[in-house]
Structures are given as structure tokens and as C-alpha cells.
Design a protein around this motif. Structure first.
Motif, PDB file in Angstrom:
ATOM      1  N   ILE A  98       0.977  -1.315  -0.165  1.00 63.32           N
ATOM      2  CA  ILE A  98       0.040  -0.146   0.166  1.00 63.32           C
ATOM      3  C   ILE A  98       0.926   1.205  -0.109  1.00 63.32           C
ATOM      4  O   ILE A  98       0.656   2.211  -0.721  1.00 63.32           O
ATOM      5  CB  ILE A  98      -0.917  -0.059   1.443  1.00 63.32           C
ATOM      6  N   CYS A  99       1.926   1.154   0.795  1.00 64.21           N
ATOM      7  CA  CYS A  99       2.737   2.550   1.061  1.00 64.21           C
ATOM      8  C   CYS A  99       3.336   2.617  -0.224  1.00 64.21           C
ATOM      9  O   CYS A  99       3.464   3.924  -0.743  1.00 64.21           O
ATOM     10  CB  CYS A  99       4.058   1.973   1.958  1.00 64.21           C
ATOM     11  N   ARG A 100       3.764   1.750  -0.976  1.00 60.24           N
ATOM     12  CA  ARG A 100       4.229   1.708  -2.438  1.00 60.24           C
ATOM     13  C   ARG A 100       3.537   2.436  -3.468  1.00 60.24           C
ATOM     14  O   ARG A 100       4.028   3.619  -3.939  1.00 60.24           O
ATOM     15  CB  ARG A 100       4.410   0.345  -3.081  1.00 60.24           C
ATOM     16  N   GLU A 101       2.287   2.295  -3.482  1.00 59.55           N
ATOM     17  CA  GLU A 101       1.440   3.064  -4.376  1.00 59.55           C
ATOM     18  C   GLU A 101       1.048   4.601  -3.672  1.00 59.55           C
ATOM     19  O   GLU A 101       1.259   5.598  -4.310  1.00 59.55           O
ATOM     20  CB  GLU A 101      -0.042   2.436  -4.500  1.00 59.55           C
ATOM     21  N   LYS A 102       0.944   4.743  -2.494  1.00 58.68           N
ATOM     22  CA  LYS A 102       0.778   5.949  -1.662  1.00 58.68           C
ATOM     23  C   LYS A 102       1.658   7.134  -1.882  1.00 58.68           C
ATOM     24  O   LYS A 102       1.516   8.105  -2.392  1.00 58.68           O
ATOM     25  CB  LYS A 102       0.653   5.632  -0.199  1.00 58.68           C
ATOM     26  N   VAL A 103       3.070   6.286  -1.719  1.00 64.93           N
ATOM     27  CA  VAL A 103       4.194   7.249  -1.967  1.00 64.93           C
ATOM     28  C   VAL A 103       4.248   7.651  -3.107  1.00 64.93           C
ATOM     29  O   VAL A 103       4.644   8.837  -3.633  1.00 64.93           O
ATOM     30  CB  VAL A 103       5.709   6.626  -1.297  1.00 64.93           C
ATOM     31  N   GLY A 104       4.007   6.930  -4.055  1.00 67.61           N
ATOM     32  CA  GLY A 104       3.882   7.245  -5.679  1.00 67.61           C
ATOM     33  C   GLY A 104       2.952   8.369  -5.794  1.00 67.61           C
ATOM     34  O   GLY A 104       3.356   9.310  -6.652  1.00 67.61           O
ATOM     35  N   GLU A 105       1.872   8.226  -5.201  1.00 72.47           N
ATOM     36  CA  GLU A 105       0.829   9.123  -5.412  1.00 72.47           C
ATOM     37  C   GLU A 105       1.233  10.664  -4.982  1.00 72.47           C
ATOM     38  O   GLU A 105       1.128  11.635  -5.490  1.00 72.47           O
ATOM     39  CB  GLU A 105      -0.604   8.954  -4.964  1.00 72.47           C
ATOM     40  N   LYS A 106       1.724  10.362  -3.706  1.00 73.68           N
ATOM     41  CA  LYS A 106       2.053  11.588  -2.912  1.00 73.68           C
ATOM     42  C   LYS A 106       3.251  12.458  -3.737  1.00 73.68           C
ATOM     43  O   LYS A 106       3.208  13.600  -3.960  1.00 73.68           O
ATOM     44  CB  LYS A 106       2.977  11.309  -1.682  1.00 73.68           C
ATOM     45  N   LEU A 107       4.058  11.603  -4.368  1.00 74.09           N
ATOM     46  CA  LEU A 107       5.304  12.038  -4.944  1.00 74.09           C
ATOM     47  C   LEU A 107       4.759  12.983  -6.472  1.00 74.09           C
ATOM     48  O   LEU A 107       5.205  13.827  -6.499  1.00 74.09           O
ATOM     49  CB  LEU A 107       6.237  10.950  -5.429  1.00 74.09           C
ATOM     50  N   GLY A 108       3.791  12.289  -7.007  1.00 70.70           N
ATOM     51  CA  GLY A 108       3.010  12.838  -7.909  1.00 70.70           C
ATOM     52  C   GLY A 108       2.518  14.336  -7.740  1.00 70.70           C
ATOM     53  O   GLY A 108       2.917  15.279  -8.439  1.00 70.70           O
ATOM     54  N   GLU A 109       2.001  14.294  -6.753  1.00 70.42           N
ATOM     55  CA  GLU A 109       1.399  15.618  -6.115  1.00 70.42           C
ATOM     56  C   GLU A 109       2.564  16.609  -5.788  1.00 70.42           C
ATOM     57  O   GLU A 109       2.416  17.670  -6.168  1.00 70.42           O
ATOM     58  CB  GLU A 109       0.836  15.363  -4.727  1.00 70.42           C
TER      59      GLU A 109
END
Lengths: 817, 218
Positions: free
Chosen positions: B139-150
Motif C-alpha cells: 500500500i505504501c508503495r502506491e501511496k508514496v507514488g501518488e504523494k510524489l506525483g502531487e
């Protein structure tokens, strides 16, 4: 992250040889070195300092002389202590001279080797020499550093601002500031914003001063003490101030990280107890350091005081009896965002009135004693002088010269305790005049001007110079005690203060939130901002400081665009003052068409500068002119003459005032018909001298206008705080106003005339000023009282009723000698 | 301080630290680099081209773009590696910040050394979290990816504002504005510093320097 899966292509670019037909760019280069200055706080401070010190050369010379003076003080002291044979000087010992019997000065000097032997033998002297040597070296390094820095500023003035150092003294700070705002657009001195505002510059220059003013305003700093025998005391010296600044702002481990930002841990409320603990231990350390250094500082203070004041005391012994605004007073009376020169000029204008006020309170006991001492001393002195004139050999008799000198000093001192004859004191009015300049005073002074308590409290703001010097001398001993025992207890409050009242402003950094002069955040409901303010009691600035500061800043910087609420506040206040002034004018029976025309012109552009100018000060100016005329007409009437000089502390400055506004009043009359707003233009355009004159006149107007607003706000505040009045106070108030009623009558009569026909004084006016002493004495004050007079209108209609009663002497004429 | 400062905050797992840092630093540097300047005789110059490159992250669902300059990449990687080591030493659940500071050199007269005046500082605050199991990691893998996109969008928004940038220098001044040491790309002069929360207080040397400066400026 689907939206990021775009196809990026790697460009196989050749880095070495550029493809043909490629765009060519022209570098802009660093046209100026003034873009993006790292430490804008320091930069603006230096720009301001250089302006205040009248240019680079003056500053350089001043600093060099200071260094030389230092060396001189130390060497001269050491020389006097060690290398002079006082026995020869006092002729207790005879010198064997073969040629002549005269004793010359060099005879009294010890030979060099004896002298140096004496110095080497004395540990204390060595100690002092080492200390002062270190001190001097420090000053020297600082001097060189400063010179290098100010050289930069100098080239900033000449290259960027296009002001040569020769002309600098003839530019006002407002002009310099306008120029800085102008060049920001081109050079981007500050990179956060495209445009700088006046407030930004003020914030940066006065960042820490604003904090100090706010802390004094909220009574956070331990400067007031209730001592067992001496009563309420204020102790605030330069040494103490230096230590406060060291602790809060720039010392090692201070609350501020650098000039522009508070350390982040102090912005969070989480570990405030912990931080308070740390602060208190730091204060303890600094207090102990002070205690250890105390002997050094003490010696220095004594030496310094001795050399800077003995000469003055010898020259004019009265100067010790003279007064000066105390350091505490300067802090208490300072507006937020008020630069040094603004404060100083304001206080200097109030100086005369203030010293007159203090002189009203001469102790009768002392007067009797002083009169008699002066009599005896005077008679002995007269005899001695007479004898000397008869035969000057009397002078060579031992102690005759010294007793003549001493008796002279004694008489001068005594004379300062004897009030002048033909003096009329009207303390209440004097206090009004003082208030018009100093803008702040505690509520309970009003109506109590004649009381000793008021006088004593005012003396805290306006102390004897002798007391000032004494306090400075005692400061090295008392400062560490205050730090260790009083300031430490406050450390939690201080931490809270800095956390609660620091805001981060874009492009400025952390500033004191009071300095934002936001009526909504820090307004006091009792000071005109009722309904607008959302501040809790903790957040309210005392004494109406927010409101008055806002007015002051808006008036001194007419080009500044305040935020919306503030604009509303300012325009509302101006409107009120104006409306009531006009209302008062229209009651006058004489033709007031000039004023209606002014009025109409003003309603066209209510926010413009011209409106402000025409609304207040020209009316004043005409009054000034009128008063002058009146005085001229009545030179023969002794009462008027004596009274006016006694009771018009502004009389000298009035002449100054009247000269400017008078000429301008005339010019406005020409201008208003045709140019209208061209007046503002004349400040920048037209010929140089005219611009100069206008800007000078503008600042005069600004200060007068501010005085009126300050009085008005105070009066409103008084009425507000009176709330439910007792019968008794009503009565007194009533008779108070009878005096102002007289002024009203005069003011309103004389005004419309003077603007068009300044030379004509109506018979009525003559009558009024002839009428009795009081009318004449207060008459020069009318201009100032006017603002406050108008405040009566909303209260009721009793002003008119009172107007007729100019025969009663109001109670505040405290004492007539 | 006469300088803009932007703060980005991310919380990542221990092994994601260097990739997240690289992603953000490279994104910023991509927008703060130009091609090499070639000065012509008439006082004009031409700008060389800059290549870009997609980088896929191993531990985060994220792909970022960077300037295709290995030299630059090496420098950044080194700084990030140091930062990560410092974080590891203090413990896995550390907090730290890495800051990328763009500055300008200003030549001064003799007694002073050249001043480095920052005009923009990017501070990336990192919070390292510990995860218990593989599912959370996923989950963290995806979450961090999203966050970085922001964050990347944040960065671009900031950079798109028309705010102060140093003026384009002439040939003699180019070293005061740009880092010309790299062969293939020319970023604005920058400095990467990091701090671990434990040592967030000012260090002894800065205190001393301030002390001396303050006494001089009395």
C-alpha cells in the motif's frame, strides 16, 4: 500514477557544436549589483543611518573623532592621575628656577621615567589601560568594518538612487524611501515581491524596536518598580536596554535565529515550559556576566560621564536642572513603525510645553529657601565683584576666584527653583498641548493635570538630565540585579509573547504582529475600534496604540495603501474629524464660502492628499496667521502679551508653522480653482526648490494633522470611558468646557476670514482677546484645541450654552503668581 | 532572508528514502538547469540542448524525469546517499530534512570573501516510517507514488510563477550564476545540505560565526 506515464524521449543532443540557425540570446548581465540583496534588514538600516547621519563624509568624520576622543579620554585621565606633580601646581612646593620665578605648566609635569614607573607600579591603572585598549581595538575593527559596509551604501545612493552625497542632507527620508520603492521595480532588491511598500521598509528597519515598543506597551518588561520608600519608580537605562536586546534579539542563543526569523521552536506552543526554563537560565548567565563585568563598565561610565558632562555643567550649570525625555518615555511614547527622526522631532516639539508643565510644580518651600539662599549668595558675590573691579589683586587672594565661581553656580541653581514673575499656569491646557505632540498619556491624567501624582508620573517620561546621568551611572550595578531577579520571573510570559505576537509576513519575515497595525486584531474597543476589533484583552494594545500608530503611519506615508479594514478606519476617523470641523465652521455667522468650496472639492476626491491638506492644516494655518495678527494688534495690552508668552509653549514653533502654511495657504487658494490635484504633482514635478518646499510643508501638515487626530481620538476615548458620569464630574467637565467654548467662539470667527483676508481681525476678536486674561492666554492654543473641541458635538448641545459664560475662570487655572 | 523558501514534506519507508529524494531533487533541478551557454564574439550566446530521461523507481510506483546528465546524477546520488547514511545511524524511524539551495555569487571588495547569496531554498522534510508487513508495504508503495506525483505538480506550479530569477549573465559573470563544471548541462549554482532532526539545533560553528558578525555589527 497513470498521468505520468507519458513518453519522454531522450534528446540525442550534441553539446559541443550547436546546430546551425540556432537562436542567439543577448545576456542581460548584472547591470546593477543591487538586485537581490541578502540581508535587507541590515541594508535598509544602513540606508536609513546614512541618511540620518547626513552622508558618508559626515559619518566618517564623526566616527574618526569618536575614536580619537576615546584615546584622548583614556590617556588624559592616566596623565592627570600619574604624571602631574600637584604640589607644584598648588604651589605647596617651590621650584628652584634660576632664570625666572614664575611657575610654568611644564614644571608641574613629572619626568617621563618617573611617570612610567608610577604607571607600572599601579595595578589599577594597568587594568584600566588594558580594558580600554581592548575596547578601543574592538571599536576600531568595527569602524573599519562599518566603513566598508557604508561605502557600499554610498554607492547605492549615488548609483541606484541617483542621490549624491552632497545633496543627501537636503532630501527627506520620505523622498529617499519613495526612490527605493521606485527602484525596486527595476532592480528587485527584494525578490519576494514585485513592489515594495513603505510598510515593508519600516518593518525591516524597526523590526526589533517594534517588539520593544509592544513589550513596553503590554508592560512585559520589568522597568517599573514599586520600591518601599521611593514609591513607583521607572528604571530603564541604555545598559538595560542593551541587555534586553542581547537576550531577545541578537545575543548568542537568542530567540531569533537571524535578523528576520524567530527560531522555529519558539513558534510552537508545545514545549513552552521547557523553553522558558532555558530562557531563564540564559538570563541568569547574562546577569552573572554583567555582574562580573560590572567594575569595568562602572569605571567606563564614570569616566565617560565625567568627560562629557563636566564641561557642560561648568558652562551652563542650569543644564542639570533641564529635562529630557527619558528612555522609558521614548519607548512608551513611540508609535509602532515610527522611525527615530520622526519620534525625535515629535518629542522636541513637545519639549517646551512639557518643561513648562513641569515648571508649574515648583515646591513653594524650595522657592522660599532658594530665594533666600540666592539673596545671601548674591550679596557676597556682588561685594567680591565690586572689590575685584576696584582692584584686581583681590583675585590673587586665595580662594577668591573659586568662591566667585561657586557663588555664581549657586545662584544659577537657585534661580531655577524660583518661578518667573508674571507667569500664568494652566496645567490642563499645557497637558493638552503636550498630548498633541506626544500622542499618548494615561487616562487618569486628564482632569488631574494639577495634581502632584500626575506630575510625578509625567516626570517618569520627562526626567531631569541629572537624574538621567545618575541612572546611567548606577546602571551597571542595578542592571544585573534586574536581570537576575526580575526578568527571569517573566521568562514564560516572554516566550508566550513572542509566540503569540509574531507573524510571518511574506517578503519581510517574522515581525511583531502589533506592528501590522491591524485594528481588527489588536484594536482596543475603547479607542474607536469598537465593533471592528476581535481582539481579546490579551491581544489589545494598550493606550490606543494600534489606532494611533495606524493614523500616524497613514499620515506620514500618504502613498501607502493600507489593507481594507484599516482604510475604512482611517477614512472614517478623518471623516468624523472633518465633518465636525466643518460643522463647527458653518455655525460661524461670517461668510464661509471658501470652506464650502473646499468642502466640495474634497468630496470630489475624498481620499486624495489634497483633501487631507485642505481639510485640516490650512484651517490651522489661517488660525496661526490670525493669532499672529491678533498678537501684533495687541502688543500694547500687557495681559495678552504676558499671557501669551507664558501660556503658549508653542509660541516659538508657531512662528515657524505660520510661515510655511501661510505661504502655502495662499498658494492653495490659487491652485484650488484651476489645478486641483496638481498640488500633489507639484511635489514631484515643477522646479526643485518648490518640490523641496512642498515636501517640507507636507511634513509640517502631517504633524499638525496627526496632532489633531491624536487629540480627537483621546477625547473620544475619554468620553467613551466616562460611560456613566457622576453628577460631580459633569459639573467639572462643564466648567472645563467653558474655556474651550471661548476658543470655539474665536476659532470659528476667525477662521473663515483668515483664509482669504489674513490681515483683518474683527472687533469681536479683539474684544475676545481683550476680555480677560484667560481668553488671551489660551488663545494661541486654539489651533490645537480645535480638534478636541469638535469632539463635544456628539455629546450634546451644551457647548452653545456654555459659550456665553466666558466670565467664569475655569478651575484648571491652578496657580497664578 | 531575501530568498524564497519552499517546503515539501514526505513520509516514506526506509528503503524508499533515496528514491524519493532523488525524484524530488531531480525534478527541481530539471527546471533549474539550462543547456550549456556558448558565448559568441558579439556578446550574444546560444544555448545548448538538454536531454531528459525517464527513471523508474524500484520501491515506489513512480517514474520521474531527470536531466540526462550522469555527472549531475552522480553528484545528487552522493548527497542523497550521505543523507541516508546519516538517517540510518540515528535509527530507522528518523526524521530529517534535505535542502537544495540555489544561490548566486557576488564579488566583494577586498576584505570580504565572495558572498553566496541564496535566492531559492527547497527544503524536503522526510519522515521515515516503519512498516510491519508486506501488505502495508504494498500500500505504501502506491501511496508514496501518488504523494510524489502531487509534489512534482507542486514543484512545477511554484516554478511556473513568474518570480525572481537571476538575470542571464555575460561571459565573465557566468560562474556567478551557473554551475559550469558539468560538461553536458548547466544548472543554477546549487548546494545540497541535510540535517537530521537530532542535530537540528544550530551547530557550534554557525553560532560562533554569528557571534562574531553580531559584535561587529553592533
Amino acid at each position: 500514477m497513470a498521468q505520468f506515464n507519458t513518453e519522454y524521449q531522450r534528446l540525442e543532443a550534441s553539446y559541443n557544436d550547436s546546430p546551425p540557425g540556432e537562436e542567439l540570446h543577448v545576456p542581460e548581465g548584472m547591470k546593477s549589483q543591487w538586485h537581490h540583496i541578502e540581508n535587507l534588514d541590515l541594508f535598509f538600516q544602513r540606508v536609513y543611518n546614512l541618511h540620518q547621519k547626513n552622508g558618508f563624509t559626515c559619518m566618517l568624520l564623526g566616527e574618526i573623532f569618536e575614536l580619537v576622543q576615546l584615546v584622548f579620554v583614556v590617556t588624559f585621565t592616566v596623565f592627570l592621575a600619574n604624571c602631574v606633580d600637584y604640589d607644584i601646581l598648588f604651589a605647596n612646593k617651590f621650584v628652584n628656577h634660576t632664570v625666572s620665578s614664575k611657575v610654568t605648566l611644564p614644571d608641574a609635569f613629572l619626568p617621563v621615567d618617573a611617570c612610567s614607573a608610577r604607571i607600572h607600579g599601579n595595578v589599577l591603572v594597568i587594568f584600566i589601560l588594558v580594558i580600554s585598549g581592548v575596547f578601543w581595538l574592538h571599536r576600531m575593527v568595527k569602524f573599519i568594518y562599518n566603513i566598508c559596509c557604508y561605502w557600499e551604501i554610498r554607492s547605492f545612493y549615488t548609483n541606484a538612487l541617483k542621490m549624491s552625497m552632497v545633496d543627501l542632507p537636503y532630501f527627506t527620508w520620505q523622498e529617499v524611501q519613495a526612490q527605493i520603492v521606485e527602484i525596486q521595480k527595476e532592480h528587485q532588491i527584494c525578490i519576494h515581491k514585485k513592489e515594495l511598500t513603505e510598510l515593508d521598509i519600516y518593518h525591516r528597519i524597526l523590526r526589533f524596536k517594534n517588539y520593544m515598543v509592544a513589550m513596553v506597551n503590554k508592560s512585559l518588561l520589568p522597568v517599573r518598580f514599586n520600591l518601599p520608600f521611593l514609591g513607583d519608580m521607572v528604571f530603564y537605562t541604555r545598559g538595560l536596554k542593551y541587555n534586553f536586546e542581547l537576550i531577545f534579539f541578537w545575543g548568542p542563543g537568542s530567540l531569533f535565529e537571524n535578523e528576520w526569523s524567530l527560531k522555529s521552536e519558539y513558534k510552537r506552543g508545545g514545549n513552552r515550559l521547557d523553553l522558558a526554563e532555558r530562557l531563564s537560565s540564559r538570563i541568569l548567565m547574562i546577569g552573572i556576566a554583567n555582574l562580573l563585568l560590572c567594575p569595568v563598565i562602572l569605571v567606563w561610565q564614570i569616566l565617560y560621564a565625567f568627560f562629557s558632562y563636566t564641561e557642560v555643567i561648568k558652562r551652563e550649570p542650569g543644564s542639570l536642572g533641564a529635562r529630557c525625555w527619558s528612555l522609558y518615555g521614548r519607548c512608551y511614547l513611540r508609535h509602532f513603525n515610527e522611525l527615530d527622526h520622526e519620534l525625535v522631532s515629535r518629542l522636541s516639539k513637545g519639549y517646551k510645553a512639557a518643561s513648562k508643565y513641569m515648571n508649574c510644580f515648583m515646591s513653594p518651600l524650595l522657592t522660599v529657601v532658594a530665594k533666600n539662599v540666592a539673596f545671601f549668595a548674591g550679596s557676597i558675590l556682588a561685594v567680591l565683584i565690586a572689590l575685584t573691579i576696584y582692584d584686581e589683586d583681590v583675585l590673587s587672594v586665595e580662594h577668591v576666584l573659586s568662591s566667585i565661581t561657586l557663588l555664581g553656580v549657586c545662584i544659577t541653581v537657585c534661580r531655577s527653583f524660583i518661578p518667573e514673575k508674571h507667569m500664568v499656569f494652566c496645567t490642563e491646557q499645557l497637558l493638552k498641548v503636550i498630548l498633541a505632540h506626544i500622542h499618548y498619556m494615561p487616562d487618569h491624567w486628564q482632569g488631574n493635570a494639577h495634581r502632584y501624582e500626575t506630575r510625578d508620573e509625567f516626570a517618569q517620561l520627562f526626567q531631569y538630565k541629572a537624574v538621567f546621568i545618575l541612572e546611567e551611572l548606577l546602571s551597571p550595578i542595578i542592571t544585573p540585579l534586574i536581570l537576575i531577579f526580575c526578568l527571569r520571573r517573566k521568562s514564560l510570559e516572554i516566550i508566550d509573547f513572542f509566540r503569540n505576537f509574531t507573524v510571518e509576513v511574506v517578503g519581510v519575515g517574522d515581525t511583531c504582529s502589533f506592528a501590522q497595525m491591524d485594528v481588527r486584531q489588536h484594536g482596543h474597543p475603547a479607542w474607536m475600534s469598537a465593533g471592528k476589533t476581535e481582539a481579546s484583552i490579551y491581544q489589545q494594545a494598550e493606550d490606543g496604540k494600534t489606532e494611533l500608530s495606524l493614523m500616524h503611519f497613514a499620515i506620514t506615508n500618504p502613498l501607502w495603501q493600507p489593507p481594507r479594514e484599516s482604510t475604512h478606519f482611517i477614512s472614517q476617523l478623518k471623516d468624523k474629524v472633518h465633518r465636525e470641523a466643518i460643522g463647527g465652521l458653518q455655525e460661524a455667522p461670517v461668510d464661509s464660502h471658501t470652506y464650502t468650496s473646499i468642502h466640495s472639492l474634497q468630496s470630489e476626491e475624498p481620499h486624495s492628499l489634497i483633501a487631507n491638506l485642505l481639510q485640516g492644516p490650512p484651517a490651522l494655518s489661517s488660525q496661526y496667521v490670525d493669532n499672529d495678527q491678533l498678537l501684533a494688534n495687541h502688543k500694547s495690552v500687557a495681559v495678552v502679551d504676558g499671557g501669551s508668552t507664558m501660556c503658549s509653549p508653542i509660541s516659538t514653533s508657531r512662528h515657524l508653522h505660520s510661515s510655511y502654511p501661510a505661504s502655502h495657504g495662499l498658494r492653495y487658494d490659487h491652485l484650488t480653482g484651476t489645478v486641483g490635484r496638481g498640488l500633489v504633482g507639484s511635489g514631484s514635478g515643477s522646479r526643485a526648490w518648490e518640490g523641496q518646499l512642498t515636501s517640507m510643508a507636507l511634513s509640517e501638515y502631517a504633524s499638525t494633522e496627526m496632532s489633531i487626530q491624536a487629540l480627537y481620538i483621546h477625547e473620544l476615548h475619554q468620553q467613551h470611558s466616562r460611560g456613566d458620569l457622576s453628577r460631580h464630574t459633569w459639573h467639572r467637565q462643564d466648567s472645563d468646557d467653558s474655556s474651550e467654548g471661548v476658543n470655539d467662539a474665536e476659532a470659528s470667527h476667525s477662521l473663515p476670514h483668515s483664509s482669504t483676508f489674513p490681515c483683518i481681525a474683527t472687533p469681536h476678536q479683539q474684544g475676545a482677546s481683550n476680555n480677560h486674561c484667560y481668553a488671551a492666554t489660551t488663545e494661541p492654543l486654539t489651533s490645537i484645541v480645535r480638534g478636541q473641541r469638535s469632539a463635544h458635538f456628539p455629546m450634546g448641545d451644551w457647548v452653545e450654552e456654555v459659550q456665553g459664560s466666558d466670565d467664569e475662570l475655569p478651575p484648571q487655572i491652578h496657580k497664578v503668581t | 532572508m531575501n530568498c524564497r523558501s519552499e517546503v515539501l514534506e514526505v513520509s516514506v519507508e526506509g528503503r524508499q528514502v533515496d528514491e524519493a529524494m532523488l525524484a524530488l531533487l531531480h525534478t527541481i533541478l530539471l527546471h533549474r538547469s539550462t543547456g550549456k551557454f556558448h558565448y559568441k564574439k558579439e556578446g550574444t550566446y546560444s544555448i545548448g540542448t538538454v536531454g531528459t530521461q525517464d527513471i523508474d523507481c524500484d520501491f515506489i510506483d513512480f517514474t520521474f524525469v531527470r536531466v540526462s546528465s550522469d555527472e549531475l546524477d552522480r553528484v545528487i546520488r552522493k548527497a542523497v546517499a550521505e543523507f541516508k547514511d546519516a538517517l540510518n545511524i540515528t535509527g530507522s524511524d528518523g526524521m530529517g530534512q534535505i535542502s537544495l539551495e540555489f544561490y548566486q555569487k557576488k564579488k566583494s571588495r577586498w576584505p570580504f570573501s565572495d558572498e553566496c547569496i541564496p535566492w531559492e531554498v527547497w527544503t524536503i522534510k522526510v519522515n521515515v516510517v516503519n512498516l510491519a508487513n508486506e501488505q502495508e508495504r504494498q500500500i505504501c508503495r502506491e501511496k508514496v507514488g501518488e504523494k510524489l506525483g502531487e509534489k512534482v505538480i507542486n514543484v512545477v506550479e511554484v516554478i511556473n510563477r513568474h518570480e525572481y530569477l537571476p538575470k542571464m549573465p555575460t561571459q565573465s559573470e557566468v560562474d556567478n550564476v551557473f554551475d559550469t563544471s558539468l560538461k553536458d548541462v548547466q544548472p543554477y549554482l546549487y548546494k545540497i545540505t541535510y540535517q537530521i532532526t537530532d542535530s537540528l539545533g544550530t551547530s557550534v560553528s554557525t553560532t560562533m560565526r554569528r557571534l562574531i558578525k553580531d559584535t561587529l555589527a553592533l
